[in-house]
Design a protein around this motif. Structure first.
Motif, PDB file in Angstrom:
ATOM      1  N   VAL A  83     -36.105  60.221  -2.090  1.00 44.21           N
ATOM      2  CA  VAL A  83     -36.719  58.911  -1.894  1.00 44.21           C
ATOM      3  C   VAL A  83     -35.692  57.906  -1.390  1.00 44.21           C
ATOM      4  CG1 VAL A  83     -37.697  56.922  -3.119  1.00 44.21           C
ATOM      5  CG2 VAL A  83     -38.598  59.215  -3.536  1.00 44.21           C
ATOM      6  N   LEU A  84     -34.479  57.960  -1.919  1.00 44.89           N
ATOM      7  CA  LEU A  84     -33.448  57.010  -1.537  1.00 44.89           C
ATOM      8  C   LEU A  84     -32.916  57.264  -0.131  1.00 44.89           C
ATOM      9  CD1 LEU A  84     -31.704  54.625  -2.561  1.00 44.89           C
ATOM     10  CD2 LEU A  84     -30.007  56.314  -3.279  1.00 44.89           C
ATOM     11  N   ILE A  85     -32.725  58.523   0.222  1.00 43.44           N
ATOM     12  CA  ILE A  85     -32.089  58.870   1.493  1.00 43.44           C
ATOM     13  C   ILE A  85     -33.097  58.939   2.642  1.00 43.44           C
ATOM     14  CG2 ILE A  85     -30.777  60.638   2.720  1.00 43.44           C
ATOM     15  CD1 ILE A  85     -29.579  61.389  -0.054  1.00 43.44           C
ATOM     16  N   ARG A  86     -34.189  59.641   2.420  1.00 45.58           N
ATOM     17  CA  ARG A  86     -35.158  59.827   3.501  1.00 45.58           C
ATOM     18  C   ARG A  86     -36.551  60.041   2.924  1.00 45.58           C
ATOM     19  NH1 ARG A  86     -37.412  63.755   7.011  1.00 45.58           N
ATOM     20  NH2 ARG A  86     -37.361  63.121   9.203  1.00 45.58           N
ATOM     21  N   PRO A  87     -37.227  58.950   2.553  1.00 49.58           N
ATOM     22  CA  PRO A  87     -38.565  59.092   1.960  1.00 49.58           C
ATOM     23  C   PRO A  87     -39.591  59.605   2.965  1.00 49.58           C
ATOM     24  CG  PRO A  87     -38.099  56.800   2.419  1.00 49.58           C
ATOM     25  CD  PRO A  87     -36.825  57.538   2.698  1.00 49.58           C
ATOM     26  N   ILE A  88     -40.358  60.580   2.556  1.00 49.18           N
ATOM     27  CA  ILE A  88     -41.397  61.160   3.397  1.00 49.18           C
ATOM     28  C   ILE A  88     -42.736  60.918   2.723  1.00 49.18           C
ATOM     29  CG2 ILE A  88     -42.288  63.297   4.413  1.00 49.18           C
ATOM     30  CD1 ILE A  88     -39.384  64.325   4.397  1.00 49.18           C
ATOM     31  N   ARG A  89     -43.653  60.318   3.427  1.00 51.39           N
ATOM     32  CA  ARG A  89     -44.885  59.807   2.826  1.00 51.39           C
ATOM     33  C   ARG A  89     -45.671  60.848   2.019  1.00 51.39           C
ATOM     34  NH1 ARG A  89     -50.276  57.518   4.568  1.00 51.39           N
ATOM     35  NH2 ARG A  89     -50.375  55.447   3.601  1.00 51.39           N
ATOM     36  N   PRO A  90     -45.956  62.036   2.547  1.00 47.43           N
ATOM     37  CA  PRO A  90     -46.721  63.011   1.748  1.00 47.43           C
ATOM     38  C   PRO A  90     -46.004  63.403   0.447  1.00 47.43           C
ATOM     39  CG  PRO A  90     -46.690  63.642   4.058  1.00 47.43           C
ATOM     40  CD  PRO A  90     -45.695  62.538   3.919  1.00 47.43           C
ATOM     41  N   LEU A  91     -44.669  63.504   0.500  1.00 48.33           N
ATOM     42  CA  LEU A  91     -43.921  63.873  -0.702  1.00 48.33           C
ATOM     43  C   LEU A  91     -43.938  62.745  -1.729  1.00 48.33           C
ATOM     44  CD1 LEU A  91     -40.830  65.797   0.733  1.00 48.33           C
ATOM     45  CD2 LEU A  91     -42.912  66.711  -0.310  1.00 48.33           C
ATOM     46  N   VAL A  92     -43.895  61.503  -1.255  1.00 44.83           N
ATOM     47  CA  VAL A  92     -43.968  60.361  -2.182  1.00 44.83           C
ATOM     48  C   VAL A  92     -45.289  60.398  -2.940  1.00 44.83           C
ATOM     49  CG1 VAL A  92     -44.144  57.843  -2.325  1.00 44.83           C
ATOM     50  CG2 VAL A  92     -42.387  58.884  -0.896  1.00 44.83           C
ATOM     51  N   PHE A  93     -46.363  60.778  -2.265  1.00 42.08           N
ATOM     52  CA  PHE A  93     -47.657  60.882  -2.947  1.00 42.08           C
ATOM     53  C   PHE A  93     -47.631  61.992  -3.995  1.00 42.08           C
ATOM     54  CE2 PHE A  93     -52.093  62.201  -3.457  1.00 42.08           C
ATOM     55  CZ  PHE A  93     -52.688  60.973  -3.704  1.00 42.08           C
ATOM     56  N   ILE A  94     -46.975  63.099  -3.675  1.00 42.73           N
ATOM     57  CA  ILE A  94     -46.841  64.188  -4.653  1.00 42.73           C
ATOM     58  C   ILE A  94     -46.040  63.715  -5.863  1.00 42.73           C
ATOM     59  CG2 ILE A  94     -45.808  66.464  -5.057  1.00 42.73           C
ATOM     60  CD1 ILE A  94     -46.488  67.131  -2.128  1.00 42.73           C
ATOM     61  N   PHE A  95     -44.972  62.954  -5.615  1.00 41.26           N
ATOM     62  CA  PHE A  95     -44.163  62.421  -6.721  1.00 41.26           C
ATOM     63  C   PHE A  95     -45.000  61.477  -7.585  1.00 41.26           C
ATOM     64  CE2 PHE A  95     -40.233  62.695  -3.728  1.00 41.26           C
ATOM     65  CZ  PHE A  95     -40.287  64.078  -3.795  1.00 41.26           C
ATOM     66  N   LEU A  96     -45.893  60.709  -6.946  1.00 32.43           N
ATOM     67  CA  LEU A  96     -46.769  59.802  -7.684  1.00 32.43           C
ATOM     68  C   LEU A  96     -47.688  60.585  -8.622  1.00 32.43           C
ATOM     69  CD1 LEU A  96     -48.259  57.116  -8.264  1.00 32.43           C
ATOM     70  CD2 LEU A  96     -49.587  57.513  -6.176  1.00 32.43           C
ATOM     71  N   VAL A  97     -48.301  61.629  -8.098  1.00 36.48           N
ATOM     72  CA  VAL A  97     -49.188  62.459  -8.916  1.00 36.48           C
ATOM     73  C   VAL A  97     -48.407  63.081 -10.067  1.00 36.48           C
ATOM     74  CG1 VAL A  97     -50.658  64.512  -8.920  1.00 36.48           C
ATOM     75  CG2 VAL A  97     -50.770  62.910  -7.001  1.00 36.48           C
ATOM     76  N   TRP A  98     -47.194  63.554  -9.777  1.00 37.02           N
ATOM     77  CA  TRP A  98     -46.348  64.138 -10.813  1.00 37.02           C
ATOM     78  C   TRP A  98     -46.033  63.116 -11.903  1.00 37.02           C
ATOM     79  CZ3 TRP A  98     -44.327  67.985 -13.399  1.00 37.02           C
ATOM     80  CH2 TRP A  98     -43.174  67.772 -14.155  1.00 37.02           C
ATOM     81  N   LYS A  99     -45.662  61.919 -11.501  1.00 36.15           N
ATOM     82  CA  LYS A  99     -45.283  60.896 -12.468  1.00 36.15           C
ATOM     83  C   LYS A  99     -46.465  60.500 -13.340  1.00 36.15           C
ATOM     84  CE  LYS A  99     -42.171  58.195 -14.237  1.00 36.15           C
ATOM     85  NZ  LYS A  99     -41.100  58.813 -15.059  1.00 36.15           N
ATOM     86  N   MET A 100     -47.611  60.323 -12.738  1.00 37.03           N
ATOM     87  CA  MET A 100     -48.794  59.938 -13.503  1.00 37.03           C
ATOM     88  C   MET A 100     -49.216  61.052 -14.468  1.00 37.03           C
ATOM     89  SD  MET A 100     -51.078  57.949 -10.596  1.00 37.03           S
ATOM     90  CE  MET A 100     -52.297  57.400 -11.785  1.00 37.03           C
ATOM     91  N   GLY A 101     -49.058  62.294 -14.031  1.00 30.08           N
ATOM     92  CA  GLY A 101     -49.440  63.411 -14.892  1.00 30.08           C
ATOM     93  C   GLY A 101     -48.448  63.659 -16.012  1.00 30.08           C
ATOM     94  N   SER A 102     -47.163  63.522 -15.706  1.00 24.85           N
ATOM     95  CA  SER A 102     -46.129  63.835 -16.700  1.00 24.85           C
ATOM     96  C   SER A 102     -46.028  62.798 -17.807  1.00 24.85           C
ATOM     97  CB  SER A 102     -44.762  63.988 -16.012  1.00 24.85           C
ATOM     98  OG  SER A 102     -44.363  62.772 -15.406  1.00 24.85           O
ATOM     99  N   GLU A 103     -46.649  61.629 -17.614  1.00 24.55           N
ATOM    100  CA  GLU A 103     -46.613  60.590 -18.646  1.00 24.55           C
ATOM    101  C   GLU A 103     -47.816  60.648 -19.583  1.00 24.55           C
ATOM    102  OE1 GLU A 103     -44.093  58.924 -19.194  1.00 24.55           O
ATOM    103  OE2 GLU A 103     -42.935  58.711 -17.345  1.00 24.55           O
ATOM    104  N   LEU A 104     -48.585  61.724 -19.502  1.00 25.26           N
ATOM    105  CA  LEU A 104     -49.811  61.833 -20.296  1.00 25.26           C
ATOM    106  C   LEU A 104     -49.622  62.532 -21.644  1.00 25.26           C
ATOM    107  CD1 LEU A 104     -52.399  62.858 -17.539  1.00 25.26           C
ATOM    108  CD2 LEU A 104     -52.366  60.712 -18.809  1.00 25.26           C
ATOM    109  N   PHE A 105     -48.410  63.000 -21.916  1.00 25.96           N
ATOM    110  CA  PHE A 105     -48.255  63.917 -23.042  1.00 25.96           C
ATOM    111  C   PHE A 105     -47.447  63.363 -24.206  1.00 25.96           C
ATOM    112  CE2 PHE A 105     -48.600  66.418 -19.090  1.00 25.96           C
ATOM    113  CZ  PHE A 105     -49.844  66.974 -19.321  1.00 25.96           C
TER     114      PHE A 105
END
Length: 264
Positions: A202-224
Motif C-alpha cells: 500500500v505504501l510503495i505501490r497501491p493497486i486498487r483491486p488489492l486494496v479492496f481485498i485488504f479491505l475485505v480482509w480487515k473487516m472480516g478479521s475484526e469480527l472474532f
C-alpha cells in the motif's frame, strides 16, 4: 438519482468511519471496560475514580461521533484527530507494545484525511464551526495529498496489526484458537508477515483491486473478538473507512503499466 462522485464517496466513507470509531470507543467507556483503568492510571487516576469518569468520557465520544453523522464541522474533526492520537498513545504509555498505537492509526487518520479533503485556506475562524460538505471536484494537488495521507495511515494500521501477530498478542492467539487453528502462534506469524507485506504494498505501490481485498480482509478479521464483538468491530471503523477511501481515490490501473495518479 445521480451516482455519487469520487469526492463524495471519499467524503462519506471517512465521515461514517470516523463516527463509527468514536461511537464504538465511547460505548466501551459507558459500559466501563476494565482495561481503561490502566490508561487513567497514566495520569495517576485511581481505579474507583476511573470507573466514575469512564461513562462521562464515553458519552462525550458518542456525542462527537453522532455529531459527524448529523452536522460535521472542522472543529469536531480537529478535536477527534487530537483525541484519537491521545487515546491511542495511552496504550504504549501504560505498558502495552507500541504496535497498539500504530494499529489504531485509523482512529485519528480517518478524521485527519477528511479534514485535509475539506480544508479551506480562509482565516475566518467561523469556518471551523460551519457544516463541512464534500467538494464537487478535487484538483491534482489535493488528490495527491489525500492519497498520500491514506497510504500512510493504512500502512500504519496494517503494520501495527501484523506486528501484534508477530509478537503473539494473547488476545489474537485466543481468537485463532477459538477458530480451530491447532497452532495459533504459527498462524499469527504467517498472518503477521502477510499483513506487513500488505502494508508495504500500500505504501510503495497501491493497486486498487488489492486494496479492496485488504479491505475485505480487515473487516472480516475484526469480527472474532470474544467479548462485545459488535462494538469492537464498530470501533475499528476508521480502519475500514481509510481503506475504502483509498480504494475510491485510486485510479483503475493495470499491473502492466506504471502507477500514476489521475489528475481528473
Amino acid at each position: 438519482m445521480r451516482p455519487l462522485t469520487k469526492e463524495q464517496n471519499i467524503y462519506y466513507a471517512l465521515r461514517i468511519a470516523s463516527a463509527m470509531c468514536f461511537i464504538g470507543h465511547g460505548t466501551f467507556g459507558i459500559i466501563t471496560k476494565e482495561i481503561w483503568c490502566n490508561y487513567f492510571g497514566v495520569f495517576g487516576i485511581s481505579h474507583d475514580t476511573a470507573y466514575h469518569l469512564m461513562p462521562l468520557l464515553g458519552s462525550i465520544d458518542v456525542l462527537m461521533g453522532l455529531s459527524l453523522l448529523i452536522y460535521p464541522t472542522r472543529v469536531i474533526l480537529g478535536w477527534l484527530v487530537i483525541w484519537g492520537i491521545i487515546t491511542a498513545m495511552l496504550r504504549p504509555l501504560s505498558g502495552e507494545p507500541f504496535a497498539e498505537f500504530i494499529e489504531r492509526a485509523g482512529n485519528f487518520g480517518a478524521p485527519l484525511t477528511l479534514l485535509i479533503l475539506c480544508w479551506t485556506s480562509t482565516k475566518n475562524t467561523r469556518e471551523w464551526f460551519t457544516l463541512v460538505k464534500p467538494s464537487m471536484t478535487m484538483n491534482a494537488k489535493l488528490q495527491r495529498r489525500v492519497t498520500l495521507c491514506l497510504q500512510v495511515i493504512v500502512f500504519l494500521l496494517l503494520t501495527g496489526h501484523g506486528w501484534l501477530n508477530l509478537i503473539e498478542k494473547k488476545g489474537i492467539l485466543s481468537q485463532y484458537a477459538a477458530l480451530g487453528f491447532s497452532d495459533p502462534a504459527a498462524t499469527a506469524h504467517i498472518i503477521g508477515i502477510a499483513e506487513i507485506a500488505m502494508a508495504l504494498m500500500v505504501l510503495i505501490r497501491p493497486i486498487r483491486p488489492l486494496v479492496f481485498i485488504f479491505l475485505v480482509w480487515k473487516m472480516g478479521s475484526e469480527l472474532f473478538y470474544p467479548h462485545w464483538e459488535f462494538f469492537e468491530w464498530v470501533e475499528r471503523g476508521g480502519s475500514y473507512g481509510t481503506l475504502l477511501a483509498l480504494w475510491f481515490v485510486l485510479p483503475g490501473i493495470s499491473l502492466r503499466r506504471p502507477y500514476k495518479i489521475s489528475t481528473t
